[in-house]
Design an enzyme around this catalytic site. Structure first.
Site, PDB file in Angstrom:
ATOM      1  N   CYS A 159       5.438  -0.391  -2.285  1.00 47.60           N
ATOM      2  CA  CYS A 159       5.716  -1.056  -3.559  1.00 47.60           C
ATOM      3  C   CYS A 159       4.664  -0.697  -4.596  1.00 47.60           C
ATOM      4  CB  CYS A 159       5.801  -2.564  -3.376  1.00 47.60           C
ATOM      5  SG  CYS A 159       4.284  -3.332  -2.739  1.00 47.60           S
ATOM      6  N   HIS A 202       2.477  -8.108  -3.020  1.00 47.72           N
ATOM      7  CA  HIS A 202       3.576  -7.278  -3.506  1.00 47.72           C
ATOM      8  C   HIS A 202       3.312  -6.846  -4.942  1.00 47.72           C
ATOM      9  CE1 HIS A 202       7.536  -5.600  -3.867  1.00 47.72           C
ATOM     10  NE2 HIS A 202       7.907  -6.457  -4.794  1.00 47.72           N
TER      11      HIS A 202
END
EC number: 3.4.19.12
Length: 530
Positions: free
Chosen positions: A89, A334
């Site tokens: 990510c 994230h």
């Protein structure tokens, strides 16, 4: 990291007794002894730039500023989402911010570099050109980023997105120099990448005894801001350029009067970049723990108060991308980003998921990296859209553009290579297998501390999801009525017009069948929220 990447690079120094900490200890510098000067007669910004040009004799051979191709070539609509290949990510969020950087995207879409570069393999400019071209010209699809983009960086676990971002920018900068490997550091700071992202610091020390002035000039590609005591980006910038008094044990050894005397030190921006990368220092250098606090950042930022010449009128920048981290450490959590498409609409780019957003949502994030572009540059791109000018096809003939490219080729470092055939350019977009990445991911995968896919479990009632990620657990819990309205976009899906005429949405059952056609992309589901 590479030794000449990230923050401060090689330096131009005037009166060498003052020296900024540099990541290039071997950098050459020029020395100019200056006697006592009147307080109001410092070198002008223009004079400094001229002096810098004299120190870089081959600078105009690398990437002439006046010939930088910045004409608009970007599609107006948002492009593709990026598939997460396992703890990537941070790669996807960084790539999306670079993809929607107008000067960089326009240069990549011109294919100027690939037409003159003969080292496609291992060339970051060629790799980024292939990626940006695919991403911007495949709206409604999900594409897999090439392994080559993170080669030598990704080790199967999550890394710091800012480090990867500057790793990529630095690799592109080095790719501009294959024909000038022996040039000095000053010339390397005149590359096309430095023209887009780079500027120069001025560190000035003034002796309070003899009024002698010592200036040191250092190039930068990004600006790091300490947010420990700052509530906004403007406050962090003010702290950065706040004058510092040197006295007592920290007294300055003046190179003019040769005495140890009190002095004042000030750090300002000599030149500001076309594109500003502002990184908020959210992570501890020792523990990696995150400073989880809200720091306000504006949609429009005036950088003039932080310049060496502060009274020359506004220098306004507009926000076009935000890189966000959700979590408590730079090595877990994230990463996702917000980008502003050419038509002015904001989108949240969360791996494969691309969602329309608003400026209110964008400005309410705990931002990690902020991307600003000079307002004049952004308005020029927006003006071409408002006038209804469609982007030209990549192979379109354009006399003016070809003339400009011809001028650039005479000065570009990769000039002697023959022009590539179309199939050779296409070859740069092909991706090798991801088995190696998957193997490393399985060997080094660590159990996350929390479900990173539930960072934002709720969606605003008026949100429009352009395409949906495969991670739907949060939506099922919070929006079951929206989850049931997914459009099956397999190879047998009717055309967009037919779907709109019927007014019905088929439920997505199972995985979409892979297309067997060459160079086909998997379709994404369309979620429409009332």
């Amino acid at each position: 990291m590479e030794e000449d990447s990230l923050y401060l690079g090689g330096e131009w120094q005037f009166n060498h007794f003052s020296k900024l900490t540099s990541s290039r200890p071997d950098a050459a510098f020029a020395e100019i002894q200056r006697t006592s000067l009147p307080e109001k007669s410092p070198l002008s910004c223009e004079t400094r730039v001229d002096l810098c040009d004299d120190l870089a004799p081959v600078a105009r051979q690398l990437a002439p500023r006046e010939k930088l191709p910045l004409s608009n070539r970007r599609p107006a609509a948002v492009g593709a989402g990026l598939q997460n290949m396992g703890n990537t990510c941070y790669v996807n969020a960084s790539l999306q911010c670079l993809t929607y950087t107008p000067p960089l995207a326009n240069y990549m879409l011109s294919r100027e570099h690939s037409q003159t570069c003969h080292r496609h393999k291992g060339c970051m400019l060629c790799t980024m050109q292939a990626h940006i071209t695919r991403a911007l010209h495949n709206p409604g699809h999900v594409i897999q980023p090439s392994q080559a983009l993170a080669a030598g960086f990704h080790r199967g676990k999550q890394e710091d997105a800012h480090e990867f971002l500057m790793f990529t920018v630095d690799a592109m900068k080095k790719a501009c120099l294959p024909g000038h490997k022996q040039v000095d550091h000053h010339s390397k700071d005149t590359t096309l990448i430095h023209q887009i992202f780079g500027g120069y610091w001025r560190s000035q020390i003034k002796c309070l005894h003899c009024h002698g002035i010592s200036d040191t000039f250092d190039p930068y590609l990004d600006i790091a801001l300490d947010i420990q005591a700052a509530q906004s980006v403007q406050q962090a910038l003010e702290q950065l350029v706040k004058p510092e008094e040197l006295n007592g044990e920290n007294a300055y050894h003046c190179g003019v009067c040769l005495q140890r005397a009190p002095a004042s030190k000030m750090l300002t921006l000599l030149t500001s970049a076309k594109v500003l990368i502002l990184v908020l220092k959210r992570f501890s250098d020792v523990t990696g723990n995150k400073i989880a606090k809200n720091v306000q950042y504006p949609e429009c930022l005036d950088m003039q108060p932080y310049m060496s010449q502060p009274n020359t009128g506004p220098l306004v920048y507009v926000l076009y991308a935000v890189l966000v981290h959700a979590g408590w450490s730079c090595h877990n959590g994230h990463y996702f980003s917000y980008v502003k498409a050419q038509e002015g609409q904001w989108y949240k780019m969360d791996d494969a998921e691309v969602t329309a957003s608003s400026i209110t949502s964008v400005l309410s994030q705990q931002a990690y990296v902020l991307f600003y572009i000079q307002k004049s540059e952004w308005e020029r791109h927006s003006e071409s859209v408002s006038r209804g000018r469609e982007p030209r096809a990549l192979g379109a003939e354009d006399t003016d553009r070809r003339a400009t490219q011809g001028e650039l080729k005479r000065d570009h470092p990769c000039l002697q290579a023959p022009e590539l055939d179309e199939h050779l350019v296409e070859r740069a977009t092909q991706e090798s297998t991801l088995d190696h990445w998957k193997f490393l991911q399985e060997q080094n995968k660590t159990k996350p501390e929390f479900n990173v896919r539930k960072v934002e479990g709720t969606l605003p009632p008026d949100v429009l999801v352009i395409h949906q990620s495969k991670y739907k657990c949060g939506m099922k819990n919070h929006h079951p009525e929206q989850q049931s309205s997914l459009l099956n976009l397999s190879s047998s899906t009717p055309t967009h017009q037919e779907s709109m005429n019927t007014g019905t949405l088929a439920s997505l059952r199972g995985r979409a069948r892979r297309s067997k056609g060459k160079n086909k992309h998997s379709k994404r589901a369309l979620l429409v929220c009332q």
